[in-house]
Design an enzyme around this catalytic site. Structure first.
Site, PDB file in Angstrom:
ATOM      1  N   HIS A  16      24.642  36.046 -35.652  1.00 45.83           N
ATOM      2  CA  HIS A  16      24.813  36.138 -34.201  1.00 45.83           C
ATOM      3  C   HIS A  16      25.088  34.721 -33.716  1.00 45.83           C
ATOM      4  CE1 HIS A  16      24.137  36.575 -29.999  1.00 45.83           C
ATOM      5  NE2 HIS A  16      23.041  35.844 -30.027  1.00 45.83           N
ATOM      6  N   CYS A  22      20.542  40.536 -27.419  1.00 40.08           N
ATOM      7  CA  CYS A  22      21.732  40.643 -28.274  1.00 40.08           C
ATOM      8  C   CYS A  22      21.510  41.560 -29.479  1.00 40.08           C
ATOM      9  CB  CYS A  22      22.145  39.255 -28.754  1.00 40.08           C
ATOM     10  SG  CYS A  22      22.259  38.067 -27.428  1.00 40.08           S
ATOM     11  N   GLU A  77      22.930  44.637 -23.099  1.00 34.90           N
ATOM     12  CA  GLU A  77      21.870  44.125 -22.245  1.00 34.90           C
ATOM     13  C   GLU A  77      22.409  43.865 -20.838  1.00 34.90           C
ATOM     14  OE1 GLU A  77      20.909  39.875 -22.414  1.00 34.90           O
ATOM     15  OE2 GLU A  77      21.673  39.912 -24.468  1.00 34.90           O
TER      16      GLU A  77
HETATM   17  N1  ACO Z   1      28.811  14.574 -27.622  1.00 32.50           N
HETATM   18  C1  ACO Z   1      28.377  15.251 -28.717  1.00 32.50           C
HETATM   19  N2  ACO Z   1      27.200  15.919 -28.744  1.00 32.50           N
HETATM   20  C2  ACO Z   1      26.442  15.928 -27.632  1.00 32.50           C
HETATM   21  C3  ACO Z   1      26.829  15.242 -26.469  1.00 32.50           C
HETATM   22  C4  ACO Z   1      28.067  14.548 -26.488  1.00 32.50           C
HETATM   23  N3  ACO Z   1      28.531  13.900 -25.415  1.00 32.50           N
HETATM   24  N4  ACO Z   1      25.885  15.450 -25.528  1.00 32.50           N
HETATM   25  C5  ACO Z   1      24.931  16.223 -26.088  1.00 32.50           C
HETATM   26  N5  ACO Z   1      25.271  16.516 -27.355  1.00 32.50           N
HETATM   27  C6  ACO Z   1      24.559  17.365 -28.312  1.00 32.50           C
HETATM   28  C7  ACO Z   1      23.060  17.149 -28.309  1.00 32.50           C
HETATM   29  O1  ACO Z   1      22.697  16.059 -29.126  1.00 32.50           O
HETATM   30  C8  ACO Z   1      22.600  18.483 -28.847  1.00 32.50           C
HETATM   31  O2  ACO Z   1      22.793  18.524 -30.233  1.00 32.50           O
HETATM   32  P1  ACO Z   1      21.556  18.809 -31.212  1.00 32.50           P
HETATM   33  O3  ACO Z   1      20.918  20.075 -30.738  1.00 32.50           O
HETATM   34  O4  ACO Z   1      22.204  18.944 -32.542  1.00 32.50           O
HETATM   35  O5  ACO Z   1      20.653  17.645 -31.073  1.00 32.50           O
HETATM   36  C9  ACO Z   1      23.597  19.481 -28.264  1.00 32.50           C
HETATM   37  O6  ACO Z   1      24.730  18.701 -27.869  1.00 32.50           O
HETATM   38  C10 ACO Z   1      23.093  20.193 -27.040  1.00 32.50           C
HETATM   39  O7  ACO Z   1      22.616  19.261 -26.146  1.00 32.50           O
HETATM   40  P2  ACO Z   1      21.214  19.483 -25.410  1.00 32.50           P
HETATM   41  O8  ACO Z   1      20.951  18.336 -24.511  1.00 32.50           O
HETATM   42  O9  ACO Z   1      20.160  19.833 -26.404  1.00 32.50           O
HETATM   43  O10 ACO Z   1      21.619  20.769 -24.566  1.00 32.50           O
HETATM   44  P3  ACO Z   1      20.879  21.446 -23.375  1.00 32.50           P
HETATM   45  O11 ACO Z   1      19.425  21.260 -23.442  1.00 32.50           O
HETATM   46  O12 ACO Z   1      21.555  21.000 -22.135  1.00 32.50           O
HETATM   47  O13 ACO Z   1      21.209  23.007 -23.612  1.00 32.50           O
HETATM   48  C11 ACO Z   1      21.059  25.057 -24.847  1.00 32.50           C
HETATM   49  C12 ACO Z   1      21.547  23.607 -24.861  1.00 32.50           C
HETATM   50  C13 ACO Z   1      19.530  25.079 -24.942  1.00 32.50           C
HETATM   51  C14 ACO Z   1      21.640  25.773 -26.029  1.00 32.50           C
HETATM   52  C15 ACO Z   1      21.517  25.734 -23.539  1.00 32.50           C
HETATM   53  O14 ACO Z   1      22.911  25.768 -23.494  1.00 32.50           O
HETATM   54  C16 ACO Z   1      20.974  27.145 -23.392  1.00 32.50           C
HETATM   55  O15 ACO Z   1      19.855  27.352 -22.895  1.00 32.50           O
HETATM   56  N6  ACO Z   1      21.799  28.193 -23.753  1.00 32.50           N
HETATM   57  C17 ACO Z   1      21.412  29.593 -23.625  1.00 32.50           C
HETATM   58  C18 ACO Z   1      20.341  30.019 -24.605  1.00 32.50           C
HETATM   59  C19 ACO Z   1      20.877  30.217 -26.022  1.00 32.50           C
HETATM   60  O16 ACO Z   1      22.051  30.353 -26.252  1.00 32.50           O
HETATM   61  N7  ACO Z   1      19.931  30.303 -26.992  1.00 32.50           N
HETATM   62  C20 ACO Z   1      20.275  30.559 -28.364  1.00 32.50           C
HETATM   63  C21 ACO Z   1      19.577  31.780 -28.987  1.00 32.50           C
HETATM   64  S1  ACO Z   1      19.287  33.107 -27.878  1.00 32.50           S
HETATM   65  C22 ACO Z   1      20.822  33.786 -27.385  1.00 32.50           C
HETATM   66  O17 ACO Z   1      21.616  34.176 -28.158  1.00 32.50           O
HETATM   67  C23 ACO Z   1      21.064  33.860 -25.935  1.00 32.50           C
END
Ligand code: ACO
Length: 472
Positions: A252, A118, A86
């Site tokens: 994945h 992906c 991609e």
């Molecule tokens: N210590 C431990 N855990 C923590 C801490 C900390 N200090 N701070 C946050 N966390 C945890 C949260 O509780 C959360 O856990 P949970 O989901 O089990 O509740 C996790 O860390 C992530 O924190 P969020 O606040 O939910 O993260 P954020 O909204 O900032 O972003 C996300 C996470 C959505 C995965 C982002 O990185 C993203 O958009 N990534 C790209 C998209 C992606 O990978 N999608 C997956 C499928 S598609 C693909 O493959 C591209």
């Protein structure tokens, strides 16, 4: 003698990832994220990245050339090659055509590029398997198929940036393989969803709705697992599979924590269908027995229950496949197959022989599939694959740690690369070196890299040597 072939699957595998990585703990600090968010919350340790002297074509050239060299594949013995990616560098000219420079004297190689986030890698693999079944007959056509997948996964500044990565995987596919794709057991789920997409032609960064992408991933997983079960039952006179039937369950991996939650969801499906002798803490799951799947996405108490019930199962069947994903990050199309390489490295062949592996592939947009591989009963047939996995692990331990600042600089360089002609990669310029000829953005030996984009947007590549590119 002409005849239909059987047991089409993977004979050999090569994995490429960049030499530079950034540490996720250091990145948390640099980004001002709370300590533990990337490492515990997302389950990531390190992330590989490329500067502007690597592009998708260079990483695909490297991984394909290495597969052919290590396994003495005669360029004339290849009849099919499809690329899954991609990371688009051209809207018309395929990466596959760039790879043709590795096949002198053989223009008769079917296949081009496949794109859907992906998932393109898995579709390329399916095409390769199908080409072998449709064409190879041991007589008129007796050549190999290759599937090559890889990406440079980069995100704009923000919460998604830490879930990047980079890498490529090449698979050699043919009949009588040690890892055989099960026929009739591809369970696919596709739908239109704007969870992660790349509408901007002048940016490598996707538009991401993180929460939606996670929900879309999990709902596709639910649909595929149910469909796989139905297809399995159809070919086994009503016998339904559960996770205990598989030696390993691979996913994945955008980040490791999502994979652990995913295994938990599959465990919940097993529980609901009454197959739960391999699960624990069933009382916690009972509370959700009648809950519609739609109501479980993002439900923290549901996640806790399924994670607890599948904890041991995860350690045994899925964690071994996450070594590369935790330390390289998301390789996008290559991620699932990097997982296969990790599994071969960390699991003893005696635990895999004669067993099935379950694999889940997801690409935003979205396209997903669950399918399975049957492992040969002869452990000695896995030796070549194991050797490649060991060599990849050696390289993993011999990468160079960069600072988060250096990582940010590499992404700035990549931003400048897009749409420019002529262009000279900054990573090759003295300004970005230490003045002694040592690169700040070193490559592994024998790595293809971009030397120039000329005034007509034509890309030129060379291959690194041991001497110049060793770096610090
Ligand atoms: N210590 C431990 N855990 C923590 C801490 C900390 N200090 N701070 C946050 N966390 C945890 C949260 O509780 C959360 O856990 P949970 O989901 O089990 O509740 C996790 O860390 C992530 O924190 P969020 O606040 O939910 O993260 P954020 O909204 O900032 O972003 C996300 C996470 C959505 C995965 C982002 O990185 C993203 O958009 N990534 C790209 C998209 C992606 O990978 N999608 C997956 C499928 S598609 C693909 O493959 C591209």
């Amino acid at each position: 003698m002409a005849g239909s072939v059987t047991d089409v699957g993977i004979h050999a595998m090569e994995v490429y990832f960049p030499r530079l990585f950034v540490d996720q703990t250091e990145l948390e600090l640099f980004d001002g994220a709370s300590a533990g968010k990337y490492t515990v919350g997302l389950g990531q340790m390190q992330m590989g990245f490329c500067a502007d002297h690597e592009d998708v074509q260079s990483i695909m050239l490297t991984v394909t050339a290495k597969l052919m060299e290590k396994h003495n594949i005669d360029p004339k013995s290849v009849g099919f090659l499809a690329v899954g990616t991609e990371t688009i560098v051209d809207k018309s000219k395929s990466v596959k055509t760039q790879l043709m420079q590795l096949f002198p004297g053989n223009g008769d190689i079917e296949g081009v590029d496949v794109t859907n986030a992906c998932f393109g890698g898995t579709q390329a693999v399916f095409h390769a398997v199908d080409w072998v079944y449709a064409n190879v007959d041991g007589s008129r056509e007796n050549r190999w198929a290759l599937a090559v997948m890889g990406d440079i996964a980069v995100y704009d500044k923000g919460p998604a940036r830490c879930t990047g990565g980079a890498g490529a995987v090449a698979l050699l596919i043919g009949p009588n393989a040690p890892l055989v794709f099960d026929r009739g057991l591809r369970a696919v789920h596709m739908q239109s969803v704007y969870d992660f997409y790349k509408p901007r032609m002048t940016s490598e960064y996707p538009v991401v709705d993180g929460a939606l992408s996670v929900q879309s991933y999990l709902s596709a997983l639910d649909a595929c697992y149910q469909l796989y079960g139905a297809k399995y039952a159809k070919i086994t006179n009503g016998k339904h599979p559960d996770l205990s039937n598989f030696a390993a369950v691979l996913f994945h991996s955008p980040y490791a924590r999502l994979v652990q939650k995913s295994l938990g969801r599959l465990a919940f499906h097993d529980f609901v269908s009454g197959r739960h002798s391999h699960l624990s803490s069933l009382d916690q799951l009972s509370a959700f027995r009648g809950t519609p799947l739609n109501a479980t996405y993002g439900d923290k108490s549901f996640e806790k229950a399924v994670l607890t019930a599948s904890e041991q199962l995860f350690r045994a069947k899925t964690d071994p496949s996450l070594l590369f994903a935790r330390r390289i990050g998301n390789m996008y199309t290559g991620s699932l197959y990097g997982g296969l390489c990790s599994l071969l490295l960390t699991q003893s062949p005696s635990e895999l022989v004669g067993r099935r592996l379950l694999l889940f592939s997801y690409g935003s947009g979205s396209a997903a599939a669950i399918f399975s591989l049957s492992v040969s009963t002869d452990a000695s047939r896995l030796q070549g694959l194991l050797q490649s996995a060991k060599e990849a692990a050696y390289r993993l331990d011999h990468r160079v740690k960069a600072s988060p600042k250096q990582f940010a600089r590499a992404l700035e360089m990549r931003e400048q690369l897009l749409g420019k002609a002529p262009y000279q990669p900054h990573a090759l310029c003295m300004d970005d070196n230490d003045g002694e000829g040592m690169m700040h953005f070193p490559l592994f030996p024998d790595t293809f890299y971009l030397t120039q984009i000329d005034e007509k947007f034509r890309r030129r590549y060379e291959r690194s040597t041991n001497v110049q590119q060793n770096g610090h």
